[in-house]
Write an enzyme that holds these catalytic residues in place. Structure first.
Site, short mmCIF file in Angstrom:
data_model
loop_
_atom_site.label_atom_id
_atom_site.label_comp_id
_atom_site.label_asym_id
_atom_site.label_seq_id
_atom_site.Cartn_x
_atom_site.Cartn_y
_atom_site.Cartn_z
N TYR A 68 0.84 -1.23 0.00
CA TYR A 68 -0.04 -0.06 -0.01
C TYR A 68 0.68 1.20 0.04
O TYR A 68 1.74 1.42 0.65
CB TYR A 68 -0.89 0.06 1.31
CG TYR A 68 -2.38 0.06 0.78
CD1 TYR A 68 -3.01 1.04 0.22
CD2 TYR A 68 -3.26 -1.20 1.00
CE1 TYR A 68 -4.38 0.86 -0.39
CE2 TYR A 68 -4.37 -1.14 0.57
CZ TYR A 68 -4.92 -0.14 -0.25
OH TYR A 68 -6.32 -0.19 -0.46
N GLU B 206 -0.36 4.56 -0.72
CA GLU B 206 -1.04 5.86 -0.80
C GLU B 206 -0.35 7.24 -0.68
O GLU B 206 0.63 7.30 0.22
CB GLU B 206 -2.36 5.96 0.06
CG GLU B 206 -3.52 5.03 -0.33
CD GLU B 206 -4.36 4.96 0.83
OE1 GLU B 206 -4.04 4.86 1.91
OE2 GLU B 206 -5.62 4.88 0.38
N ASP C 140 -4.95 13.67 -25.75
CA ASP C 140 -5.41 12.29 -24.99
C ASP C 140 -4.44 11.37 -26.38
O ASP C 140 -5.12 11.12 -27.31
CB ASP C 140 -6.72 11.84 -25.03
CG ASP C 140 -6.75 10.47 -24.49
OD1 ASP C 140 -5.93 9.62 -24.65
OD2 ASP C 140 -8.22 10.14 -24.49
N THR D 46 -2.86 6.09 -22.28
CA THR D 46 -2.79 4.67 -21.58
C THR D 46 -1.27 4.22 -21.78
O THR D 46 -0.60 4.97 -22.41
CB THR D 46 -3.54 3.78 -22.38
OG1 THR D 46 -3.11 3.29 -23.76
CG2 THR D 46 -5.01 4.01 -22.53
N LYS E 53 -0.97 0.46 -25.00
CA LYS E 53 -1.36 0.29 -26.61
C LYS E 53 -0.05 0.32 -27.27
O LYS E 53 0.95 -0.27 -27.26
CB LYS E 53 -2.25 1.49 -26.94
CG LYS E 53 -3.59 1.22 -26.27
CD LYS E 53 -4.63 2.52 -26.48
CE LYS E 53 -5.96 1.98 -25.58
NZ LYS E 53 -7.01 2.99 -25.83
N ARG F 222 -1.40 -2.74 -18.70
CA ARG F 222 -2.54 -1.82 -18.76
C ARG F 222 -2.40 -0.95 -17.73
O ARG F 222 -2.45 -1.25 -16.64
CB ARG F 222 -3.84 -2.97 -18.46
CG ARG F 222 -5.21 -2.79 -19.01
CD ARG F 222 -5.98 -3.93 -19.20
NE ARG F 222 -5.49 -4.43 -20.35
CZ ARG F 222 -5.95 -4.14 -21.38
NH1 ARG F 222 -6.74 -2.88 -21.55
NH2 ARG F 222 -5.56 -4.51 -22.63
C1 LIG Z 1 -8.32 3.45 -25.03
C2 LIG Z 1 -8.54 4.98 -24.96
C3 LIG Z 1 -8.92 5.40 -23.77
C4 LIG Z 1 -9.32 4.41 -22.44
O1 LIG Z 1 -8.35 3.74 -22.03
P1 LIG Z 1 -8.85 2.24 -21.00
O2 LIG Z 1 -7.53 2.05 -20.51
O3 LIG Z 1 -9.66 1.66 -21.83
O4 LIG Z 1 -9.57 3.13 -19.80
C5 LIG Z 1 -9.09 6.85 -23.70
N1 LIG Z 1 -8.97 7.44 -24.47
C6 LIG Z 1 -8.32 7.05 -25.88
C7 LIG Z 1 -8.07 7.79 -26.74
C8 LIG Z 1 -8.18 5.53 -26.23
O5 LIG Z 1 -8.01 5.21 -27.23
#
Ligand SMILES: *Cc1c(COP(=O)(O)O)cnc(C)c1O
Length: 414
Positions: free
Chosen positions: A52, A54, A197, A223, A226, A232
């Site tokens: 933990y 935090e 994003d 994220t 990807k 993840r």
């Molecule tokens: C995949 C994605 C997310 C969300 O990611 P998660 O890990 O599935 O919550 C947010 N924004 C964009 C542009 C994405 O491609």
């Protein structure tokens, strides 16, 4: 792998082995997926899950943080160096929570956010009505124009009309690079903050293959699983002036204890992303996407966003072949080729049976595939989609997929 699980829980071990075999024998074209290294998996399965922590490095609520602090700091420092960020928070549990944290940090309930329309390539977390975020904030959406590219004149008009507090650049189904400076000029004109994003393209940006918004935007969320090819998770990078607000929004605003096993694995992935091998990997992702795109286009699919790709993904209308996106996804599943159905801009069909498919090359490029394999995969896709009801064709394609994937082993030592 799994030597303990096989003994203590053979039922679950069998299921995980089934998933490993599926991953080994499928042509994986979902553009948000990838295969992490064995080193990333090791860190993810490490004892760090027991702790933990935090708070943040040097400012924790519980004791015993001498190693965890160094692990989290290493992840932060590597991300700062790769992206040129002034501040990094590596604790968001995934991409959606990272975006919610950014909104929480910078905005008040009811504030207006101008983001990209979902059917034009945006993401659910950018204000789709089905999300909780859409109940809290007032999302408005810009679109792509007739040429398939983001229509900056339309974006500017919407910004002038709606006076958003935040302009959001980013997508999950747009195949072109973004000119972040253009977003910034419009944001400055209306006094809006800028957020990018980069969930899908973080790995390509890390390798210098696509434009990097971090130096000019207020906040960048991503994220980590990807194209960045990590565990993840989520990550937020921002200018120093937003650091406090971002940290407070993540913890204690929205989350409790950080997942330090995931953060340790992220540190590993970021270390990998700094190597020359990763630069070659990112370059090959784009080359592979271009080859796949051209071959599908030649086979009669209508490629969205100007008929080409700059990044790792392709959005294609399959209705010229006399089928729908759902039929395409279903029959390709039957031949072990995995991709997803997707709406196309202003799709006349609904999201459960849309006109398009979305596919990309990060996962198969990790397997080591190059241009000639992309040609072959495009051929197998077209052959299947041209005769979706022909069992003989499908059996042939499935065999070809297995032969192909066998030549590029996944986790050979497991
Ligand atoms: C995949 C994605 C997310 C969300 O990611 P998660 O890990 O599935 O919550 C947010 N924004 C964009 C542009 C994405 O491609």
């Amino acid at each position: 792998m799994l030597e303990h699980l096989r003994q203590t829980d053979p039922d679950l071990a069998r299921l995980i082995e089934g998933e490993l075999n599926r991953q080994r024998h499928n042509v994986e074209l979902i553009p948000s997926e990838n295969f992490v290294s064995a080193a990333v998996l090791e860190a993810l399965g490490s004892v760090c899950t027991n702790k933990y922590s935090e708070g943040y490095p040097g400012k924790r609520y519980y004791g015993g943080q001498e190693w965890i602090d160094q692990i989290e700091q290493l992840a932060i420092d590597r991300a700062k160096q790769i992206f040129g960020a002034e501040h990094v928070n590596v604790q968001p549990l995934s991409g959606a929570p990272a975006n919610l944290a950014v909104y929480t940090a910078l905005l008040q309930p009811g504030d207006t956010i101008l983001g990209m329309d979902l059917s034009h390539g945006g993401h659910l977390t950018h204000g789709h009505p089905v999300t909780f975020m859409a109940k809290i904030y007032n999302f408005i959406r810009y679109k792509t124009g007739a040429d398939g590219l983001i229509d900056f004149e339309n974006l500017r008009q919407m910004a002038l009309e709606h006076k958003p507090k935040l302009i959001l650049a980013g997508f999950s189904a747009y195949s072109r690079d973004l000119d972040y400076a253009k977003f910034k000029v419009i944001a400055d004109e209306v006094g809006a903050l800028t957020m990018a994003d980069i969930a899908h393209i973080a790995g390509l940006i890390a390798a210098g293959e696509l434009n990097n918004p971090v130096p000019i935007f207020d906040v960048v969320s991503t994220t980590t699983h990807k194209t960045l090819r990590g565990p993840r998770g989520g990550m937020i990078m921002c200018q120093a002036k937003h650091a406090k607000a971002i940290n407070k929004a993540v913890f204690p605003g929205l989350q409790g204890g950080p997942h330090e096993h995931q953060i340790a694995a992220l540190a590993v992935a970021l270390g990998e992303a700094m190597t020359p091998a990763f630069k070659d990997y990112a370059k090959q992702i784009r080359i592979n996407a271009k080859v796949l795109c051209a071959a599908l286009k030649a086979g009669g699919l209508k490629i969205m966003h100007g008929g080409m790709t700059d990044n790792h993904l392709i959005l294609a209308d399959v209705t010229p072949l006399g089928i729908t996106g759902k039929i395409a996804q279903t029959v390709l599943d039957e031949v072990s080729i995995t991709l997803n159905m997707n709406t196309i801009p202003d799709d006349l069909r609904g999201p459960l049976d849309p006109s398009g498919i979305r596919l990309g090359t990060p996962a198969m490029t990790t397997r080591g595939m190059k241009e000639s394999e992309m040609e072959q995969i495009a051929g197998l896709i077209l052959k299947t989609l041209q005769q979706p009801n022909n069992a003989t064709v499908k059996a042939e394609v499935k065999q070809a997929v297995h032969d192909l994937t066998d030549r590029f082993p996944l986790y050979p030592n497991f």
